[in-house]
Motif scaffolding. Structure first.
Motif, PDB file in Angstrom:
ATOM      1  N   LEU A 154       0.801  -1.222   0.000  1.00 22.74           N
ATOM      2  CA  LEU A 154       0.000   0.000   0.000  1.00 22.74           C
ATOM      3  C   LEU A 154       0.834   1.272   0.000  1.00 22.74           C
ATOM      4  O   LEU A 154       0.290   2.378   0.080  1.00 22.74           O
ATOM      5  CB  LEU A 154      -0.972  -0.005   1.179  1.00 22.74           C
ATOM      6  N   ASN A 155       2.141   1.122  -0.107  1.00 20.92           N
ATOM      7  CA  ASN A 155       2.994   2.279  -0.331  1.00 20.92           C
ATOM      8  C   ASN A 155       3.168   2.562  -1.821  1.00 20.92           C
ATOM      9  O   ASN A 155       3.781   3.567  -2.196  1.00 20.92           O
ATOM     10  CB  ASN A 155       4.367   2.058   0.309  1.00 20.92           C
ATOM     11  N   ARG A 156       2.634   1.672  -2.639  1.00 21.36           N
ATOM     12  CA  ARG A 156       2.694   1.819  -4.088  1.00 21.36           C
ATOM     13  C   ARG A 156       1.269   1.917  -4.638  1.00 21.36           C
ATOM     14  O   ARG A 156       0.324   1.409  -4.030  1.00 21.36           O
ATOM     15  CB  ARG A 156       3.420   0.622  -4.719  1.00 21.36           C
ATOM     16  N   PRO A 157       1.090   2.563  -5.808  1.00 21.37           N
ATOM     17  CA  PRO A 157      -0.272   2.759  -6.339  1.00 21.37           C
ATOM     18  C   PRO A 157      -1.042   1.455  -6.534  1.00 21.37           C
ATOM     19  O   PRO A 157      -0.485   0.422  -6.898  1.00 21.37           O
ATOM     20  CB  PRO A 157      -0.009   3.460  -7.681  1.00 21.37           C
ATOM     21  N   VAL A 158      -2.346   1.555  -6.291  1.00 23.63           N
ATOM     22  CA  VAL A 158      -3.268   0.416  -6.379  1.00 23.63           C
ATOM     23  C   VAL A 158      -4.456   0.813  -7.248  1.00 23.63           C
ATOM     24  O   VAL A 158      -4.907   1.975  -7.200  1.00 23.63           O
ATOM     25  CB  VAL A 158      -3.769   0.003  -4.968  1.00 23.63           C
ATOM     26  N   GLY A 159      -4.962  -0.115  -8.015  1.00 32.33           N
ATOM     27  CA  GLY A 159      -6.204   0.089  -8.738  1.00 32.33           C
ATOM     28  C   GLY A 159      -7.357  -0.456  -7.902  1.00 32.33           C
ATOM     29  O   GLY A 159      -7.450  -1.665  -7.667  1.00 32.33           O
ATOM     30  N   LEU A 160      -8.226   0.430  -7.402  1.00 29.05           N
ATOM     31  CA  LEU A 160      -9.392   0.036  -6.608  1.00 29.05           C
ATOM     32  C   LEU A 160     -10.559  -0.170  -7.563  1.00 29.05           C
ATOM     33  O   LEU A 160     -10.971   0.766  -8.259  1.00 29.05           O
ATOM     34  CB  LEU A 160      -9.717   1.110  -5.573  1.00 29.05           C
ATOM     35  N   LEU A 161     -11.102  -1.372  -7.588  1.00 31.22           N
ATOM     36  CA  LEU A 161     -12.185  -1.722  -8.505  1.00 31.22           C
ATOM     37  C   LEU A 161     -13.477  -1.905  -7.719  1.00 31.22           C
ATOM     38  O   LEU A 161     -13.568  -2.787  -6.854  1.00 31.22           O
ATOM     39  CB  LEU A 161     -11.841  -3.016  -9.250  1.00 31.22           C
ATOM     40  N   LEU A 162     -14.455  -1.072  -8.013  1.00 31.90           N
ATOM     41  CA  LEU A 162     -15.784  -1.163  -7.397  1.00 31.90           C
ATOM     42  C   LEU A 162     -16.791  -1.248  -8.535  1.00 31.90           C
ATOM     43  O   LEU A 162     -17.463  -0.281  -8.882  1.00 31.90           O
ATOM     44  CB  LEU A 162     -16.049   0.051  -6.507  1.00 31.90           C
ATOM     45  N   ILE A 163     -16.874  -2.429  -9.110  1.00 26.74           N
ATOM     46  CA  ILE A 163     -17.675  -2.634 -10.308  1.00 26.74           C
ATOM     47  C   ILE A 163     -19.029  -3.226  -9.929  1.00 26.74           C
ATOM     48  O   ILE A 163     -19.095  -4.324  -9.366  1.00 26.74           O
ATOM     49  CB  ILE A 163     -16.950  -3.568 -11.307  1.00 26.74           C
ATOM     50  N   ALA A 164     -20.087  -2.487 -10.208  1.00 22.28           N
ATOM     51  CA  ALA A 164     -21.461  -2.968  -9.996  1.00 22.28           C
ATOM     52  C   ALA A 164     -21.699  -3.459  -8.576  1.00 22.28           C
ATOM     53  O   ALA A 164     -22.374  -4.457  -8.363  1.00 22.28           O
ATOM     54  CB  ALA A 164     -21.775  -4.086 -10.998  1.00 22.28           C
TER      55      ALA A 164
END
Length: 275
Positions: A154-164
């Motif tokens: 979590l010190n590096r970029p993350v793609g947060l996916l909240l799909i449907a």
């Protein structure tokens, strides 16, 4: 489905007497991992809106385009909340197809999804996948999970996916605050990819569908475009902004033929970057 198809022993209660969004979506997508209660809720929804199979399909296509886009931006870590029953290609198939070292954590709260996740979410040897059995509304359980700490940095970029997933969270559970708390735990350079049902085009039909689900014990809250855009507050929206799903970067995937109308899709989606 046959009870012998998924061996969960006596460890969990599948709650087969009431529908679950993941299994309803599975049915609408033509899957077999659903029960009578799921099919009944979906069929009643189809009576209220005969196009109810289109949003799940377009959500899956949007998910794949968004993950491909994020991977091309250098994102190699993903937190996918509201995973649903696996339907290849899943997030790790798409991400690791671009970067085999990609790491993905899946989150859902349906025991059937859990069973499939353990069996099916197998990673490329250079990357890693993991699974958290948790509810989106329990942010502390997600962020405090050992599986998250072991898999993502979590010190590096993350793609947060909240799909449907957020249209299954009522206003009383403060969905905007949930998204804010999740993003607060991620560093600058992270992205949010989100899709959400709307009643903008067919308000009466979607009100009927929401009422059918409510009677079955499932919250469904379709929202307007301004309400959905609010989830991206403070973030830098990627072009073309919040759009009906097929209009979001169609060049990144295979077009649907024939192309559905905005009213048939009735789902907005977008991707934004945290500065």
């Amino acid at each position: 489905m046959g009870e012998g198809e998924i061996d969960l022993g006596n460890r969990v209660d599948l709650h087969t007497d009431r529908p679950h969004p993941a299994r309803v979506y599975d049915y609408l997508l033509g899957g077999k991992d659903n029960f009578a209660a799921d099919r009944e809720a979906a069929d009643k929804g189809l009576q209220a809106n005969p196009d109810s199979r289109i949003p799940p399909r377009e959500n899956r296509l949007f998910l794949r385009r968004a993950v491909r886009f994020l991977t091309e931006q250098g994102i190699d870590q993903f937190l996918d909340i509201g995973t649903g029953i696996p339907s290849a290609p899943n997030v790790h198939h798409v991400a690791q197809g671009v970067n085999p070292r990609s790491r993905i954590v899946y989150v859902d709260n349906d025991p059937i999804v859990l069973a499939h996740a353990r069996a099916l979410l197998t990673s490329h040897p250079e990357g890693r996948t993991n699974y958290i059995d948790a509810d989106l509304r329990d942010v502390d359980s997600i962020l405090g999970s050992d599986a998250l700490a072991e898999t993502l940095d979590l010190n590096r970029p993350v793609g947060l996916l909240l799909i449907a997933i957020l249209h299954f969270v009522g206003d009383e559970n403060e969905p905007w605050t949930i998204v804010e708390r999740l993003l607060a735990a991620l560093p600058p350079g992270s992205y949010l990819a989100l899709s959400h049902l709307t009643g903008d085009f067919r308000p009466e039909a979607w009100a009927q569908v929401a009422e059918i689900y409510r009677r079955q014990g499932v919250t469904m809250r379709v929202r307007s475009k301004p309400e959905i855009e609010r989830f991206f507050t403070g973030l830098d929206l990627v072009d073309p902004g919040v759009q009906v799903l097929p209009q979001w970067r169609p060049d990144l995937g295979e077009p649907t033929d024939p192309a559905p109308s905005d009213a048939q899709v009735s789902v907005y989606g977008g991707v934004a970057r945290k500065s």
